[in-house]
Design an enzyme around this catalytic site. Structure first.
Site, PDB file in Angstrom:
ATOM      1  N   HIS A  12      42.680  48.863  39.104  1.00 47.64           N
ATOM      2  CA  HIS A  12      43.644  48.156  39.777  1.00 47.64           C
ATOM      3  C   HIS A  12      44.320  46.976  39.038  1.00 47.64           C
ATOM      4  CE1 HIS A  12      46.098  47.408  43.443  1.00 47.64           C
ATOM      5  NE2 HIS A  12      45.915  46.451  43.367  1.00 47.64           N
ATOM      6  N   LYS A  33      51.407  40.609  41.934  1.00 51.27           N
ATOM      7  CA  LYS A  33      51.116  41.178  40.571  1.00 51.27           C
ATOM      8  C   LYS A  33      52.318  41.589  39.957  1.00 51.27           C
ATOM      9  CE  LYS A  33      47.574  43.780  41.697  1.00 51.27           C
ATOM     10  NZ  LYS A  33      47.390  43.208  43.297  1.00 51.27           N
ATOM     11  N   ASP A  51      50.030  49.239  38.437  1.00 53.48           N
ATOM     12  CA  ASP A  51      48.844  49.681  39.487  1.00 53.48           C
ATOM     13  C   ASP A  51      47.655  50.282  38.963  1.00 53.48           C
ATOM     14  OD1 ASP A  51      48.277  49.571  42.283  1.00 53.48           O
ATOM     15  OD2 ASP A  51      49.031  51.771  42.519  1.00 53.48           O
ATOM     16  N   ARG A 116      40.320  22.095  36.608  1.00 59.44           N
ATOM     17  CA  ARG A 116      41.371  21.410  35.864  1.00 59.44           C
ATOM     18  C   ARG A 116      40.863  21.365  34.529  1.00 59.44           C
ATOM     19  NH1 ARG A 116      42.513  15.730  38.068  1.00 59.44           N
ATOM     20  NH2 ARG A 116      44.240  15.874  36.425  1.00 59.44           N
TER      21      ARG A 116
END
Length: 181
Positions: A12, A33, A51, A116
């Site tokens: 997916h 997405k 998908d 970070r």
């Protein structure tokens, strides 16, 4: 998780070619997405599959493709089903691409605070091969298309042996050693 013995797998996500890197966008349903993929395609990159990309192990690579019936189509919430080849030209889609990295889109609440200095979180095994996973928070105001592009370029540099964090660390170490009496 894939089995090391598996030869094919459907996942997916949205699979794209970004600067010649195969990038699989993953994340919860509805996180964005397809919208991010649409932005990347509008910036000149190519959609492989929306998908349900299919992956196969071939030699020492994992190759992703779109099921033939779905090639060129993308579903975008609020816009419905679009055919990117017809809307944006045939360069907007590609038939296949080698998988290089995964980018997991996460909610701002799920983002790790200590993220970070290195966005790469882990490796994920697909068809018996490890792939780096980078997490990007879907916080509003972030230019995620640019971040995906930079992740793809950074990964390509890492594959050629360059690591920006190590480079900076070495430069700092060298500077400190020349500044010390």
């Amino acid at each position: 998780m894939s089995s090391p013995c598996a030869k094919a797998l459907t996942l997916h996500g949205v699979f794209l070619r970004v600067f010649e890197q195969g990038v699989l966008l993953t994340g919860a349903s509805g996180i964005g997405k397809s919208e991010l993929a649409l932005e990347l395609v509008s910036r000149g990159h190519a959609l492989i599959a929306d998908d349900t990309p299919e992956f196969t192990a071939e030699a020492d690579q994992v190759i992703g493709r779109c099921p033939e019936l779905l090639q060129g189509f993308i579903e975008v919430r609020g816009l419905g089903i679009l055919h990117l080849g017809r809307l944006m030209g045939e360069n907007a889609i590609a038939k296949q691409q080698r998988l290089d990295l995964l980018i997991e889109l996460i909610s701002p609440a799920a983002a790790k605070v200590d993220n970070r200095l290195s966005a790469k979180q882990e490796d994920r095994e697909i068809l018996g091969r490890p792939f780096p996973v980078w997490q990007l928070s879907m916080a509003s105001g972030r230019n995620l298309a640019v971040m995906v592009e930079m992740a793809a370029r950074s990964h390509a540099l890492a594959q050629s042996g360059y690591d920006a964090a190590s480079d900076l660390q070495n430069r700092l170490r060298q500077q400190l050693s020349t500044d010390t009496p």
